[in-house]
Every structure is written in C-alpha cells, then in structure tokens.
Design a protein around this motif. Structure first.
Motif, PDB file in Angstrom:
ATOM      1  N   MET A   1     -11.362 -10.630 -71.596  1.00  0.00           N
ATOM      2  CA  MET A   1     -12.369  -9.667 -71.943  1.00  0.00           C
ATOM      3  C   MET A   1     -13.058  -9.202 -70.658  1.00  0.00           C
ATOM      4  N   ARG A   2     -13.323  -7.953 -70.575  1.00  0.00           N
ATOM      5  CA  ARG A   2     -14.018  -7.399 -69.409  1.00  0.00           C
ATOM      6  C   ARG A   2     -15.523  -7.406 -69.643  1.00  0.00           C
ATOM      7  N   THR A   3     -16.257  -7.899 -68.666  1.00  0.00           N
ATOM      8  CA  THR A   3     -17.710  -7.995 -68.791  1.00  0.00           C
ATOM      9  C   THR A   3     -18.439  -6.976 -67.931  1.00  0.00           C
ATOM     10  N   GLY A   4     -17.744  -6.401 -66.973  1.00  0.00           N
ATOM     11  CA  GLY A   4     -18.396  -5.479 -66.061  1.00  0.00           C
ATOM     12  C   GLY A   4     -19.144  -6.176 -64.938  1.00  0.00           C
ATOM     13  N   ARG A   5     -19.004  -7.489 -64.842  1.00  0.00           N
ATOM     14  CA  ARG A   5     -19.652  -8.243 -63.772  1.00  0.00           C
ATOM     15  C   ARG A   5     -18.793  -9.454 -63.433  1.00  0.00           C
TER      16      ARG A   5
END
Length: 116
Positions: free
Chosen positions: A1-5
């Motif tokens: 999953m991509r969290t952006g951080r």
C-alpha cells in the motif's frame, strides 16, 4: 500500500538467521540479539550494551520504564544513539520531565543523526 511518506521497517528475528546478510532487502534495521530488559544486570543493558554498539538494532530504548537510575538511562541513551538505534520504548504519554530531558538531548540526537 502506498502511504505517500517513508515508512521505517525494523525486522526482528533476534539474529538467529544472520540478518546482516539479507535483511537490508526488507527493512531499514534489524535485531541482532535477544530482547533487552530494563536493568543494568548481567542480562540487561550493561553486559549486552558493550557488545551491541557494533550492531544495527540493539532493541528499543528502556529509558523511562523505571528499572534504572537517570544516570544509567543517560548512558543507555548515549550507547543507543551511537549505534543509530533510537526507538523509544516507554509510554510517551506519561513520561517524566527527566525522561523527556534524556530523550530530547539535542547533542546526543545529533550524534545519532550523524550531525556531529
């Protein structure tokens, strides 16, 4: 999953399977020994602290958990900072002013972050 951080992943298998040979493909740090406890005794901080300085993840900090004096916690924090392993292991919502002063020591943190 991509969290952006960025996410810091620390692996734990206690060093049994030689994580220095493979763990960097899965996380940023890895444990190399058994669990620490909040004491200065033979199986606590001091005996393993001397050995652990050369390792990547000597386990979480015990600073503020109540088993040692503030002077010993200062040494513990300094050893873990030198080994680049500052992961707080106490309840931050109820820590004392003394614990906050140890964990917030900017000079020791600078050593940990390679700024000195």
């Amino acid at each position: 999953m991509r969290t952006g951080r960025p996410i810091f992943v620390s692996l734990c298998e206690w060093g049994d399977m030689h994580p220095a040979l493979w763990a960097d493909k899965f996380g940023k740090s890895w444990r190399t020994t058994f669990d620490i406890n909040d004491s200065w005794e033979r199986y606590g901080l001091w005996s393993r602290g001397q050995i652990r300085m050369k390792f990547i993840d000597p386990d979480m900090l015990e600073v503020g958990n109540g088993g040692m004096s503030n002077d010993k916690y200062i040494v513990h924090f300094s050893l873990w900072a030198a080994s680049k392993a500052l992961i707080i292991g106490c309840d931050v919502s109820s820590m004392t002013k003394e614990t906050l002063a140890i964990l917030g020591n900017e000079e020791v943190i600078a050593v940990n972050q390679g700024m000195m």
